[in-house]
Every structure is written in structure tokens, then in C-alpha cells.
Enzyme design. Structure first.
Site, PDB file in Angstrom:
ATOM      1  N   GLY A  12     -14.573   8.141  -2.170  1.00  0.00           N
ATOM      2  CA  GLY A  12     -13.329   8.413  -1.443  1.00  0.00           C
ATOM      3  C   GLY A  12     -13.392   7.938  -0.005  1.00  0.00           C
ATOM      4  N   ASP A  13     -12.216   7.914   0.625  1.00  0.00           N
ATOM      5  CA  ASP A  13     -12.101   7.538   2.043  1.00  0.00           C
ATOM      6  C   ASP A  13     -12.572   6.112   2.312  1.00  0.00           C
ATOM      7  OD1 ASP A  13     -11.225  10.157   2.459  1.00  0.00           O
ATOM      8  OD2 ASP A  13     -13.277  10.865   2.692  1.00  0.00           O
ATOM      9  N   LYS A  16      -8.226   3.262   1.104  1.00  0.00           N
ATOM     10  CA  LYS A  16      -7.200   2.946   0.091  1.00  0.00           C
ATOM     11  C   LYS A  16      -5.813   2.938   0.709  1.00  0.00           C
ATOM     12  CE  LYS A  16      -8.602   6.498  -2.314  1.00  0.00           C
ATOM     13  NZ  LYS A  16      -9.835   6.858  -1.590  1.00  0.00           N
ATOM     14  N   GLY A  17      -5.580   3.907   1.603  1.00  0.00           N
ATOM     15  CA  GLY A  17      -4.253   4.021   2.231  1.00  0.00           C
ATOM     16  C   GLY A  17      -3.899   2.761   2.995  1.00  0.00           C
ATOM     17  N   ASN A  38      -5.513  17.037  -1.817  1.00  0.00           N
ATOM     18  CA  ASN A  38      -6.933  16.880  -1.482  1.00  0.00           C
ATOM     19  C   ASN A  38      -7.163  15.510  -0.850  1.00  0.00           C
ATOM     20  OD1 ASN A  38      -6.284  15.738  -3.971  1.00  0.00           O
ATOM     21  ND2 ASN A  38      -8.210  16.218  -4.964  1.00  0.00           N
ATOM     22  N   GLY A  40      -6.549  12.281   1.617  1.00  0.00           N
ATOM     23  CA  GLY A  40      -6.141  12.086   3.005  1.00  0.00           C
ATOM     24  C   GLY A  40      -6.247  10.618   3.326  1.00  0.00           C
ATOM     25  N   HIS A  41      -5.114   9.993   3.601  1.00  0.00           N
ATOM     26  CA  HIS A  41      -5.117   8.559   3.892  1.00  0.00           C
ATOM     27  C   HIS A  41      -4.601   8.351   5.304  1.00  0.00           C
ATOM     28  CE1 HIS A  41      -5.598   8.271  -0.383  1.00  0.00           C
ATOM     29  NE2 HIS A  41      -4.380   8.697  -0.634  1.00  0.00           N
ATOM     30  N   THR A  42      -5.399   7.690   6.131  1.00  0.00           N
ATOM     31  CA  THR A  42      -4.960   7.394   7.492  1.00  0.00           C
ATOM     32  C   THR A  42      -4.496   5.947   7.558  1.00  0.00           C
ATOM     33  OG1 THR A  42      -6.535   8.967   8.357  1.00  0.00           O
ATOM     34  CG2 THR A  42      -5.669   7.355   9.914  1.00  0.00           C
ATOM     35  N   ARG A 147      -3.189  24.484 -20.949  1.00  0.00           N
ATOM     36  CA  ARG A 147      -1.767  24.588 -21.338  1.00  0.00           C
ATOM     37  C   ARG A 147      -1.100  25.851 -20.790  1.00  0.00           C
ATOM     38  NH1 ARG A 147      -3.793  23.100 -27.207  1.00  0.00           N
ATOM     39  NH2 ARG A 147      -5.267  24.613 -26.413  1.00  0.00           N
ATOM     40  N   GLN A 228      -8.789   9.915  -4.295  1.00  0.00           N
ATOM     41  CA  GLN A 228     -10.227  10.071  -4.581  1.00  0.00           C
ATOM     42  C   GLN A 228     -10.837   8.723  -5.026  1.00  0.00           C
ATOM     43  OE1 GLN A 228      -7.941  12.635  -6.119  1.00  0.00           O
ATOM     44  NE2 GLN A 228      -8.062  13.240  -4.006  1.00  0.00           N
ATOM     45  N   LEU A 336     -16.034  -3.488   7.739  1.00  0.00           N
ATOM     46  CA  LEU A 336     -17.163  -4.373   8.027  1.00  0.00           C
ATOM     47  C   LEU A 336     -17.461  -4.352   9.522  1.00  0.00           C
ATOM     48  CD1 LEU A 336     -19.123  -6.331   6.610  1.00  0.00           C
ATOM     49  CD2 LEU A 336     -17.600  -8.200   7.262  1.00  0.00           C
ATOM     50  N   ASP A 337     -16.410  -4.158  10.338  1.00  0.00           N
ATOM     51  CA  ASP A 337     -16.585  -4.116  11.806  1.00  0.00           C
ATOM     52  C   ASP A 337     -17.557  -3.023  12.248  1.00  0.00           C
ATOM     53  OD1 ASP A 337     -14.156  -2.720  10.725  1.00  0.00           O
ATOM     54  OD2 ASP A 337     -14.197  -1.766  12.695  1.00  0.00           O
ATOM     55  N   GLY A 419     -10.945  -3.758  11.056  1.00  0.00           N
ATOM     56  CA  GLY A 419     -10.443  -2.766  12.007  1.00  0.00           C
ATOM     57  C   GLY A 419      -9.424  -1.896  11.290  1.00  0.00           C
TER      58      GLY A 419
HETATM   59  P1  GDP Z   1      -8.548   6.629   1.979  1.00  0.00           P
HETATM   60  O1  GDP Z   1      -8.624   8.085   1.664  1.00  0.00           O
HETATM   61  O2  GDP Z   1      -9.304   5.781   1.020  1.00  0.00           O
HETATM   62  O3  GDP Z   1      -7.136   6.148   2.180  1.00  0.00           O
HETATM   63  O4  GDP Z   1      -9.307   6.446   3.386  1.00  0.00           O
HETATM   64  P2  GDP Z   1      -9.166   7.371   4.707  1.00  0.00           P
HETATM   65  O5  GDP Z   1      -7.874   7.043   5.364  1.00  0.00           O
HETATM   66  O6  GDP Z   1      -9.481   8.779   4.400  1.00  0.00           O
HETATM   67  O7  GDP Z   1     -10.398   6.830   5.556  1.00  0.00           O
HETATM   68  C1  GDP Z   1     -10.491   5.492   5.939  1.00  0.00           C
HETATM   69  C2  GDP Z   1     -10.491   5.411   7.480  1.00  0.00           C
HETATM   70  O8  GDP Z   1     -10.937   4.128   7.878  1.00  0.00           O
HETATM   71  C3  GDP Z   1      -9.115   5.570   8.112  1.00  0.00           C
HETATM   72  O9  GDP Z   1      -9.273   6.260   9.320  1.00  0.00           O
HETATM   73  C4  GDP Z   1      -8.643   4.148   8.349  1.00  0.00           C
HETATM   74  O10 GDP Z   1      -7.759   4.034   9.464  1.00  0.00           O
HETATM   75  C5  GDP Z   1      -9.946   3.479   8.656  1.00  0.00           C
HETATM   76  N1  GDP Z   1     -10.047   2.052   8.260  1.00  0.00           N
HETATM   77  C6  GDP Z   1      -9.560   1.457   7.139  1.00  0.00           C
HETATM   78  N2  GDP Z   1      -9.949   0.169   7.086  1.00  0.00           N
HETATM   79  C7  GDP Z   1     -10.715  -0.041   8.187  1.00  0.00           C
HETATM   80  C8  GDP Z   1     -11.459  -1.163   8.697  1.00  0.00           C
HETATM   81  O11 GDP Z   1     -11.507  -2.234   8.099  1.00  0.00           O
HETATM   82  N3  GDP Z   1     -12.147  -0.963   9.875  1.00  0.00           N
HETATM   83  C9  GDP Z   1     -12.148   0.219  10.551  1.00  0.00           C
HETATM   84  N4  GDP Z   1     -12.849   0.325  11.679  1.00  0.00           N
HETATM   85  N5  GDP Z   1     -11.461   1.290  10.094  1.00  0.00           N
HETATM   86  C10 GDP Z   1     -10.780   1.153   8.931  1.00  0.00           C
HETATM   87  P1  IMO Z   2      -9.207  10.445  -0.653  1.00  0.00           P
HETATM   88  O1  IMO Z   2      -8.029  10.147  -1.545  1.00  0.00           O
HETATM   89  C1  IMO Z   2     -13.137  12.282  -0.212  1.00  0.00           C
HETATM   90  C2  IMO Z   2     -13.982  15.754  -2.745  1.00  0.00           C
HETATM   91  C3  IMO Z   2     -14.158  17.099  -2.071  1.00  0.00           C
HETATM   92  C4  IMO Z   2     -15.142  17.755  -3.023  1.00  0.00           C
HETATM   93  C5  IMO Z   2     -14.677  17.260  -4.392  1.00  0.00           C
HETATM   94  C6  IMO Z   2     -13.775  18.231  -5.136  1.00  0.00           C
HETATM   95  O2  IMO Z   2      -8.854  10.691   0.757  1.00  0.00           O
HETATM   96  O3  IMO Z   2     -10.283   9.433  -0.847  1.00  0.00           O
HETATM   97  P2  IMO Z   2     -11.256  18.992  -4.814  1.00  0.00           P
HETATM   98  O4  IMO Z   2     -10.572  19.686  -3.669  1.00  0.00           O
HETATM   99  O5  IMO Z   2     -10.660  17.689  -5.185  1.00  0.00           O
HETATM  100  O6  IMO Z   2     -11.442  19.890  -6.009  1.00  0.00           O
HETATM  101  O7  IMO Z   2     -12.760  18.716  -4.284  1.00  0.00           O
HETATM  102  O8  IMO Z   2     -13.969  16.053  -4.139  1.00  0.00           O
HETATM  103  N1  IMO Z   2     -12.712  15.062  -2.435  1.00  0.00           N
HETATM  104  C7  IMO Z   2     -12.627  13.992  -1.640  1.00  0.00           C
HETATM  105  N2  IMO Z   2     -13.561  13.358  -0.907  1.00  0.00           N
HETATM  106  N3  IMO Z   2     -11.886  11.810  -0.248  1.00  0.00           N
HETATM  107  C8  IMO Z   2     -10.936  12.405  -1.010  1.00  0.00           C
HETATM  108  O9  IMO Z   2      -9.708  11.893  -1.194  1.00  0.00           O
HETATM  109  C9  IMO Z   2     -11.277  13.585  -1.710  1.00  0.00           C
HETATM  110  N4  IMO Z   2     -10.598  14.424  -2.523  1.00  0.00           N
HETATM  111  C10 IMO Z   2     -11.493  15.312  -2.968  1.00  0.00           C
HETATM  112  O10 IMO Z   2     -14.682  16.965  -0.773  1.00  0.00           O
HETATM  113  O11 IMO Z   2     -16.432  17.253  -2.814  1.00  0.00           O
HETATM  114 MG    MG Z   3      -9.258   9.861   2.550  1.00  0.00          MG
END
Ligand code: GDP
Ligand code: IMO
Ligand code: MG
Length: 435
Positions: A12-13, A16-17, A38, A40-42, A147, A228, A336-337, A419
Site C-alpha cells: 500500500g501507499d 496509486k492515487g 482504510n 488514503g491517497h494523497t 450474509r 491497498q 525514485l527521487d 516527485g
Molecule cells: P496510495 O495510497 O497508493 O495512493 O499512496 P499514498 O498517497 O498513501 O502515498 C504516496 C505518497 O507519495 C503521497 O504523499 C504522494 O503525494 C507521494 N508521491 C507519489 N508519487 C511520488 C513520487 O514520485 N515522488 C515523491 N517524492 N512522492 C510521491
Molecule cells: P492505501 O489504499 C497501507 C493495512 C493496515 C493494517 C491492515 C488491515 O492507502 O494503499 P484494515 O483497516 O484494512 O483492516 O487494516 O491493512 N492497510 C493499509 N496499509 N495502505 C492502505 O491503503 C491500507 N489499508 C489498510 O495498516 O495493517
Molecule cells: Mg495510501
């Protein structure tokens, strides 16, 4: 025209967003097909005056920020209705038009008692906890499978809604009161809370599977965006340290009602290093100053819970696994940055488990818990890469890093994030296919 699935390759994180937002103007529909708040996309968008606007999305598909795109919450999602409307109001207050949003009539809603159960279950588990986000995700998917869940469509028939809440609480209240020593929940209060959202929700509700089929028939492009990621998938992840839905490409079909025969491409987002939030195995995790460097430089703090993310080097065994279980056609390497300025960049290529080399994910979870990474050390680069927009502009060692990762994960790397900004991306191949 194509249906494209976008998934996270790691825990995760991965960004994707940002990737979804990037594709937004080229696609007609963006569908969230699993998970709930659950996620979170920034997303960071540069304004004409040079300032940057930051958006944090949880329940709304990232396509909401693109005015030409229809955002869809698919049947595979679990919806906390209060959070949905909070998020909509927050965006509207910032001038984002959310009126195109469609919500599947078959998506499940997160009733208030499941938020309570999620938290008390974690407390009860103690050292065996999962580290969930506490949003009620697990109990709501458990109800779906048992169910005894509540669906969006149930909100429009009070009699049915009451029956379903009663049936669920018959059991849940026993658990709350007798196991967890918590207050039993009244049927009326739950029904009332859910019904407060019904009128506002009604105009958004649709047979989204049918809408999407018609869109594909009409030649429109549909992007199916995972919450996720691969190793948090309930079937293919590091069970039980996973979320409770299918975050891999297969989940895009069941979670949207689009059949597998219509999926054309699968894009996986791979962060140039690894992070994980919550508990569970993580072979390349760093507990030293390098881990702290990645956390600080990459701003690795959860968008949803604010928790510091665990950090470590890139694991291409995980990347290869993601290619396999998702059928990845294209990777986007993000951040990569963040690796700029390192003398050497270690990349995990295999594991050592009790003296035995594993080139693929160990089938036995216990082996994964004991896996020691086998690293290949690639040469680093010092140049600021954030202004690079073509592959050739990247320093030679950054190019070599990408090419080596491509070999190791077994699918092409079509774009590279340099970035957080919408434009901070190097494109090598069109993510929509064709070259
Ligand atoms: P997601 O849950 O997969 O949508 O990812 P998150 O938003 O939770 O976390 C990704 C973080 O990396 C966010 O704060 C984005 O703004 C940041 N981000 C995404 N791509 C890049 C990149 O290429 N370089 C840097 N420095 N930050 C990035
Ligand atoms: P994005 O979409 C990172 C993790 C939680 C926990 C496990 C189960 O932003 O990538 P849950 O509340 O889903 O039952 O928790 O999954 N988790 C994530 N970790 N990014 C996420 O979403 C996550 N969504 C759930 O931290 O370990
Ligand atoms: Mg996230």
C-alpha cells in the site's frame, strides 16, 4: 476501448492515487472496487500560479479530481456513509464538483457497531493484533461473507433495513456485551443513523455494473483503481496481516461487475523502496538510520491514521510476485527521487531461508517471516531528478536502476515518479497501451 486495472504492488501507499489522477483526463470512468476508508491517497496538483494543492482521498475514487471523468464506487467497496459525505463536502468546499459520483446499489455499508468491533477486537488481540485502521473494514467484510451485511439498497426500504440490522445485532450484541464487556447497541439508533444518509445517497445509486458495461460497449475507457495492495490482499497477501478484501487484479472484476474478458491492461504501482503500515512480516525492513532517512525523505506517515510507516529497501521478490498474481502489463515506479544522494542502492533479489535460497515468494508464511534478504547493490546518483521528464534525462545510474528493476520484476516499467506533483513523472510507454 479498454478496461485498465491499477493495483499496488507492495503493502500500500505506493502512489496509486497520483497514478490514477495522472490518467484521469485520458479515462472516462474511475472505479474504486475494494476496501473503504482504510485507504488514503494523497494527490498534489500544481496550480497555474505555481502553488500546490494537496488532496487526501479515502473513500472517493481518485478520478473525482478530473472534471471529465465519472467516479464510481463499485459493489466491492464497503462504505462508511458519514465519511463519504464528509469527504464530498470537503471537496465541494474547495471547488471540486462531485456531482458525477455513482455508487453501486450492491456495495455494503459500514454500520457503526463494526467500527466499535474493529477497535475492541484489536485491543483483545493484544500482541497478536493486525494493526488495522480501526475503520470497521474487517467486520463489515466478515458480515458480507456471513450474509449478515447491510447493503446500500437496503437503505431505501426501512422494513428490510430494520430486519437486517436486527438479525446482525442479535449476534453482535452478544459478542459486544459478553466477550468484550461493551454496551449492547440498540436497533433503533443504528437504523436511524443509516437512514439519515438515505435521501442524499439515493440520486447517486445505480446499477454500476450495467453502467460500466454500456460505457465499454460505447468505446469508453474504464480505470479500475485498487485500494491497498498485493501483499495486503486477503487471499494473496501475508495472511493474517492483510486487509479483508481482494486488492489484486482479480478483485477488480468481482468488485465492479466487469468480467475478466474485458480487462486489457494491468498497471502495478511499485514504490522505489518498501513501506508497510501495521503489523506483519517485512523482510527488507530497516530499523536503522537508513530506515529513518527513507521515512523522512519520503514523508512516510500514513494518510489515514498518521502512523509512521515502516520503511525498507525495494524487494523485487515481492515485485515479481505482484507481476504473477496480477498479470501486470506495466509498472509505474514511484518516488525514485527519494533515493537520490545514496552511494549504493540495495535491491532485494531473493531470500535466504535457513540457508536455502528462494527466488520466489515462499509458499509457507513461516518461511516468509524468517526470510533474510539477498541484496544486489546498485550504484546511486546525486543529481536532482525532479525536473526530468524523459528517460534519457535521468542520470545514467538512475536509468540503470530502472532497467535492472524491470528485469527483476519481469514486466516493463512504463512510467517513473520523480516527485509528488501531478506533472513530476517520466513517461516511457503509454499506460493506456498502444506502444
Ligand atoms: P496510495 O495510497 O497508493 O495512493 O499512496 P499514498 O498517497 O498513501 O502515498 C504516496 C505518497 O507519495 C503521497 O504523499 C504522494 O503525494 C507521494 N508521491 C507519489 N508519487 C511520488 C513520487 O514520485 N515522488 C515523491 N517524492 N512522492 C510521491
Ligand atoms: P492505501 O489504499 C497501507 C493495512 C493496515 C493494517 C491492515 C488491515 O492507502 O494503499 P484494515 O483497516 O484494512 O483492516 O487494516 O491493512 N492497510 C493499509 N496499509 N495502505 C492502505 O491503503 C491500507 N489499508 C489498510 O495498516 O495493517
Ligand atoms: Mg495510501
Amino acid at each position: 476501448m479498454p478496461a485498465i486495472v491499477l493495483v499496488g504492488a507492495q503493502w500500500g501507499d505506493e502512489g496509486k492515487g497520483k497514478a490514477t489522477d495522472l490518467l484521469g483526463s485520458a479515462v472516462d470512468y474511475v472505479v474504486k472496487f475494494n476496501g473503504g476508508n482504510n485507504a488514503g491517497h494523497t494527490i498534489v496538483i500544481e496550480q497555474p500560479d505555481g502553488t500546490r494543492e494537496k488532496y487526501a482521498l479515502h473513500l472517493l475514487p481518485s478520478g473525482i479530481l478530473t472534471p471529465t471523468c465519472v467516479p464510481v464506487i463499485g459493489n466491492g467497496v464497503v462504505i462508511d456513509l458519514a465519511v463519504l459525505f464528509e469527504e464530498i463536502d470537503g471537496l465541494e468546499a474547495r471547488g471540486v464538483d462531485t456531482s458525477r459520483l455513482l455508487v453501486s446499489a450492491s456495495a455494503h455499508v459500514i454500520p457503526p457497531y463494526n467500527r466499535v468491533l474493529d477497535k475492541v477486537t484489536e485491543r483483545f488481540l493484544g500482541s497478536r493484533r493486525i494493526g488495522t485502521t480501526g475503520r470497521g473494514i474487517g467486520p463489515t467484510y466478515a458480515d458480507k461473507m456471513a450474509r449478515t451485511g447491510i447493503r446500500v439498497q437496503d437503505l431505501f426500504d426501512e422494513g428490510i433495513l430494520r430486519q437486517k440490522v436486527e438479525a446482525a445485532l442479535d449476534f453482535k450484541n452478544q459478542v459486544l456485551a459478553k466477550i468484550y464487556n461493551r454496551r449492547a447497541v440498540g436497533v433503533d439508533e443504528v437504523v436511524e443513523e443509516l437512514l439519515t444518509h438515505a435521501d442524499r445517497l439515493r440520486p447517486m445509486v445505480a446499477d454500476t455494473s450495467l453502467v460500466l458495461e454500456r460505457a465499454l460497449d460505447a468505446g469508453e475507457t474504464v480505470l479500475l483503481e485498487a485500494g491497498q495492495a498485493t501483499l495486503l490482499d486477503v487471499d494473496h497477501g501475508t495472511y493474517p496481516f492483510v486487509t479483508s478484501s481482494n486488492a489484486t487484479a482479480g478483485g477488480a472484476c468481482t468488485g465492479s461487475g466487469i468480467p475478466p474478458t474485458r480487462i486489457d491492461r494491468v498497471i502495478a504501482i511499485l514504490k522505489a523502496y518498501s513501506t508497510r503500515v501495521g503489523e506483519g512480516p517485512f523482510p527488507t525492513e530497516l530499523h536503522d538510520a537508513m530506515g529513518e532517512f527513507l521515512r523522512k525523505t519520503g514523508a512516510e506517515y500514513g494518510t489515514t491514521t498518521g502512523r509512521p510507516r515502516r520503511c525498507g529497501w525495494l524487494d523485487t521478490v515481492v515485485g515479481r510476485y505482484a507481476t504473477r498474481v496480477n498479470g501486470v502489463t506495466d509498472f509505474v515506479i514511484t518516488k525514485l527521487d527519494v533515493l537520490t544522494g545514496l552511494e549504493k542502492v540495495p535491491v532485494c533479489v531473493a531470500y535466504d531461508v535457513d540457508g536455502v535460497r528462494h527466488d520466489e515468494m515462499p509458499v509457507n508464511q513461516s518461511d516468509f517471516h524468517h526470510a533474510t534478504p539477498v541484496y544486489e547493490e546498485l550504484d546511486g546518483w546525486w543529481e536532482d531528478i525532479s525536473a526530468c521528464r524523459t528517460f534519457e534525462e535521468l542520470p545514467a545510474n538512475a536509468q540503470a536502476y530502472v532497467v535492472r528493476v524491470e528485469e527483476l520484476v519481469g514486466a516493463r516499467v512504463s512510467a517513473i515518479g520523480v516527485g509528488p506533483g501531478r506533472d513530476e513523472i517520466v513517461t516511457r510507454h503509454s499506460l493506456l497501451g498502444g506502444d
